[in-house]
Design an enzyme around this catalytic site. Structure first.
Site, PDB file in Angstrom:
ATOM      1  N   CYS A   5       3.379 -10.820  20.667  1.00  0.00           N
ATOM      2  CA  CYS A   5       2.380 -10.385  19.675  1.00  0.00           C
ATOM      3  C   CYS A   5       2.831 -10.892  18.317  1.00  0.00           C
ATOM      4  CB  CYS A   5       2.231  -8.867  19.649  1.00  0.00           C
ATOM      5  SG  CYS A   5       1.225  -8.320  18.248  1.00  0.00           S
ATOM      6  N   HIS A  22       0.855  -1.194   0.000  1.00  0.00           N
ATOM      7  CA  HIS A  22       0.000   0.000   0.000  1.00  0.00           C
ATOM      8  C   HIS A  22       0.887   1.240   0.000  1.00  0.00           C
ATOM      9  CE1 HIS A  22       0.821   0.545   4.260  1.00  0.00           C
ATOM     10  NE2 HIS A  22       0.350  -0.668   4.523  1.00  0.00           N
ATOM     11  N   HIS A  38      -2.085  -3.414  17.241  1.00  0.00           N
ATOM     12  CA  HIS A  38      -2.941  -4.327  16.483  1.00  0.00           C
ATOM     13  C   HIS A  38      -4.281  -4.623  17.151  1.00  0.00           C
ATOM     14  CE1 HIS A  38       1.108  -5.128  14.830  1.00  0.00           C
ATOM     15  NE2 HIS A  38       0.442  -5.125  13.705  1.00  0.00           N
ATOM     16  N   LYS A  84      -2.812   5.387  10.993  1.00  0.00           N
ATOM     17  CA  LYS A  84      -1.812   4.895  10.056  1.00  0.00           C
ATOM     18  C   LYS A  84      -2.526   4.091   8.975  1.00  0.00           C
ATOM     19  CE  LYS A  84       2.109   1.745  10.013  1.00  0.00           C
ATOM     20  NZ  LYS A  84       2.250   0.378  10.485  1.00  0.00           N
ATOM     21  N   CYS A 120      -2.429  -5.579  22.375  1.00  0.00           N
ATOM     22  CA  CYS A 120      -1.350  -4.888  21.678  1.00  0.00           C
ATOM     23  C   CYS A 120      -1.880  -3.536  21.203  1.00  0.00           C
ATOM     24  CB  CYS A 120      -0.883  -5.716  20.473  1.00  0.00           C
ATOM     25  SG  CYS A 120       0.135  -4.753  19.332  1.00  0.00           S
TER      26      CYS A 120
HETATM   27  N1  MSP Z   1       9.436  -6.617   8.203  1.00  0.00           N
HETATM   28  C1  MSP Z   1       9.549  -5.502   9.066  1.00  0.00           C
HETATM   29  C2  MSP Z   1      10.807  -4.709   8.771  1.00  0.00           C
HETATM   30  C3  MSP Z   1      12.073  -5.481   8.857  1.00  0.00           C
HETATM   31  S1  MSP Z   1      13.445  -4.505   8.406  1.00  0.00           S
HETATM   32  C4  MSP Z   1      14.780  -5.396   8.879  1.00  0.00           C
HETATM   33  C5  MSP Z   1       8.349  -4.584   8.890  1.00  0.00           C
HETATM   34  N2  MSP Z   1       7.676  -4.692   7.748  1.00  0.00           N
HETATM   35  S2  MSP Z   1       6.375  -3.860   7.365  1.00  0.00           S
HETATM   36  O1  MSP Z   1       6.021  -4.310   6.053  1.00  0.00           O
HETATM   37  O2  MSP Z   1       5.397  -3.975   8.381  1.00  0.00           O
HETATM   38  O3  MSP Z   1       6.784  -2.347   7.347  1.00  0.00           O
HETATM   39  C6  MSP Z   1       7.853  -1.938   6.558  1.00  0.00           C
HETATM   40  C7  MSP Z   1       8.005  -0.432   6.555  1.00  0.00           C
HETATM   41  O4  MSP Z   1       6.866   0.168   5.981  1.00  0.00           O
HETATM   42  C8  MSP Z   1       8.204   0.179   7.930  1.00  0.00           C
HETATM   43  O5  MSP Z   1       9.274   1.099   7.875  1.00  0.00           O
HETATM   44  C9  MSP Z   1       6.935   0.930   8.169  1.00  0.00           C
HETATM   45  O6  MSP Z   1       7.160   2.067   8.946  1.00  0.00           O
HETATM   46  C10 MSP Z   1       6.566   1.304   6.740  1.00  0.00           C
HETATM   47  N3  MSP Z   1       5.168   1.622   6.664  1.00  0.00           N
HETATM   48  C11 MSP Z   1       4.111   0.754   6.707  1.00  0.00           C
HETATM   49  N4  MSP Z   1       2.983   1.508   6.737  1.00  0.00           N
HETATM   50  C12 MSP Z   1       3.284   2.822   6.735  1.00  0.00           C
HETATM   51  C13 MSP Z   1       2.568   4.006   6.626  1.00  0.00           C
HETATM   52  N5  MSP Z   1       1.267   4.043   6.631  1.00  0.00           N
HETATM   53  N6  MSP Z   1       3.281   5.150   6.471  1.00  0.00           N
HETATM   54  C14 MSP Z   1       4.639   5.153   6.327  1.00  0.00           C
HETATM   55  N7  MSP Z   1       5.325   4.064   6.428  1.00  0.00           N
HETATM   56  C15 MSP Z   1       4.713   2.919   6.868  1.00  0.00           C
HETATM   57  O7  MSP Z   1       8.096  -3.787   9.765  1.00  0.00           O
END
Ligand code: MSP
Length: 509
Positions: free
Chosen positions: A127, A18, A148, A297, A145
């Site tokens: 979690c 997304h 979530h 978010k 959590c």
């Molecule tokens: N798999 C872990 C990261 C491991 S790195 C060694 C993870 N994955 S994630 O898919 O949940 O998120 C990845 C990144 O996307 C994170 O930096 C998170 O902050 C970013 N984002 C996910 N949703 C977001 C928003 N709505 N806005 C900005 N960034 C966000 O965490």
């Protein structure tokens, strides 16, 4: 020549991409492209985090084995993401890669051999969505959590523990010696006070789960998924280019771009793990905010996902890249909405930039038969463009993607004012003003050429189109951000709109 190594977090594969994920990938790509323009040797890493226990459960529900499950998600949804948002990573790492597994085992073995791992029983809450152990204080009053809204599971198992507590002093020293280790400064303070507050050892392994990287000295256990995931930033350098080890070249200049939700893992656990294994810490970590929709978010679980690829289909890839840098001061949370996206597309891209190119090319076509003469002079743009050439790299070195874009937009606005003030259509009526008209048209074309080069890391497709419309070579080196480098050209015709109109109703639907 300098080197520049930038990483995005590796994404969990259990949701679909997304705009929040596109956000980090695009921001990173803008920075890497900019460094390439400056002549730096760059390496850009992104990829997927696949060894999470939640994948085992989701695969079971889908009735397939975990590898088949993640393969499908990665190939259909995640591997195409960078290209769909115009990003060009040098390597796409999957934590199911054989090369990654091998390196993770080597890395944790080093920590073990260095005496920083011991065996103990973990009893507490976990979690699964965060893939994180939780203390009571971290949960809501009802024991859920906070991120979530789910109830963590009680886990009691024999684990291998990492002696994080032993690294407190060393981490504090690191933070003192490298005040720019974490940016922006409020995130530095957040990480530092977390360390000051005292560090607890954590489980580096999980028992009774066949999915993941086996602990080399105890193959009944797998390496805790967050440890496994963080190591990707280093493991990739050992096998991204077959037969080459890029660690010497790129690890000393490693920079991580992450979202604020994963600050502790990156700014506290990761440097400690590196020190324990005998590696240097990364050069810098930049923590950006979240894109919010309303004030929540954007995430799959809240059901308010803007599908980035749909916006790309409607508005084009550059419009999304522009929005990422524009929606908020980079680093802070930003409110995203389709209305805001649309409004900026029309006003800033369409009117400010698109119309400027249409007008300039139409004037050259009309009054000079499509010929652009070489007419540099003692123009006010000399100093304005020289300033831009310094300002943008300095701002981008400070990770200020929105500030650097503002600086370029300042020039776009000046050029728009300049057309109005100089009124080329008036000059054209008076033969004695022919030179003035040439100079005016030259300044407009030259300003647009510079804007194209300066914007190329943000808007790669648009930059190419602007240069082509002005009959200029497709040369993006940063030295081109200077007055008077536009070459004479012929056959310039009124350009097609750079950003054609999109019906908002179509976008919202
Ligand atoms: N798999 C872990 C990261 C491991 S790195 C060694 C993870 N994955 S994630 O898919 O949940 O998120 C990845 C990144 O996307 C994170 O930096 C998170 O902050 C970013 N984002 C996910 N949703 C977001 C928003 N709505 N806005 C900005 N960034 C966000 O965490």
């Amino acid at each position: 020549m300098s080197r520049y190594y930038l990483t995005t977090p590796i994404y969990y594969v259990n949701s679909t991409p997304h705009i929040g994920h596109a956000y980090t990938t695009i921001a990173a790509d803008i920075l890497v492209r900019h460094h390439k323009q400056r002549g730096d040797e760059t390496f850009f890493l992104t990829g997927t985090d696949e060894n999470a226990s939640k994948n085992v459960r989701a695969a079971e529900q889908a009735g397939v084995d975990p590898k088949t499950f993640v393969d499908r998600l990665v190939e259909e949804d995640w591997r195409p993401l960078p290209a769909r948002v115009g990003a060009n990573p040098d390597f796409f790492i999957r934590t199911t890669d054989e090369g990654h597994h091998r390196f993770v085992q080597e890395f944790v073995q080093r920590i073990y051999d260095n005496g920083h791992i011991y065996e103990d029983t973990y009893a507490g809450l976990y979690c699964v969505s965060c893939e994180e152990f939780k203390t009571e204080e971290e949960l809501t009053a009802d024991g859920l959590c906070p991120e979530h809204g789910t109830r963590p599971e009680w886990i009691e198992e024999r684990n291998w523990f990492f002696r994080l507590s032993a690294f407190q002093e060393q981490l504090l020293r690191l933070y003192d010696e490298q005040p720019e280790f974490v940016q922006p400064v409020h995130r530095y303070n957040e990480a530092r006070s977390f360390i000051e507050g005292g560090l607890r050892d954590f489980s580096l392994s999980r028992a009774g789960q066949p999915w993941g990287v086996p602990v080399p000295w105890d193959p009944e256990q797998v390496v805790y998924v967050w440890v496994d995931a963080l190591i990707n930033y280093l493991s990739a350098l050992t096998y991204a280019r077959p037969g080459e080890d890029l660690r010497d070249e790129y690890w000393p200049v490693a920079r991580h771009l992450i979202g604020k939700d994963i600050l502790r893992f990156h700014c506290v656990f990761w440097p400690a793990l590196l020190l324990a294994a005998g590696y240097e810490v990364p050069k810098q970590i930049f923590v950006h905010g979240w894109l919010l929709f309303g004030d929540r978010k954007i995430s799959k679980s809240s059901g308010n996902v803007i599908e980035p690829l749909e916006l790309v289909d409607l508005y084009g890839v550059d419009a999304l890249r522009f929005y990422v840098a524009r929606v908020t001061r980079f680093g802070q949370d930003g409110n995203a909405s389709v209305d805001d996206f649309h409004e900026r597309y029309e006003r800033e891209l369409g009117n400010d930039l698109g119309n400027l190119l249409s007008r300039t090319t139409a004037l050259i076509a009309r009054f000079r038969d499509g010929r652009l003469a070489e007419a540099p002079w003692d123009s006010p743009f000399r100093s304005e463009l020289a300033k831009l050439a310094h300002e943008v790299p300095a701002l981008l070195d400070a990770w200020d993607l929105s500030g650097a874009l503002d600086a370029v937009w300042g020039v776009v606005r000046s050029l728009n004012r300049y057309v109005e003030e100089r009124a080329p259509w008036q000059l054209a009526k008076d033969e004695s003003k022919a030179e003035e008209l040439d100079r005016t048209l030259y300044d407009l074309a030259d300003g647009l050429r510079v804007v194209a080069v300066a914007l190329a890391s943000y808007l790669p497709e648009t930059a190419d189109r602007i240069l082509a419309a002005l009959g200029q070579p497709d040369d993006l080196v940063w030295q081109g951000v200077a007055y008077g480098r536009t070459v004479p050209a012929e056959g310039i015709a009124a350009a097609e709109p750079l950003f054609p109109r999109v019906e908002l109703e179509t976008a919202v639907a």
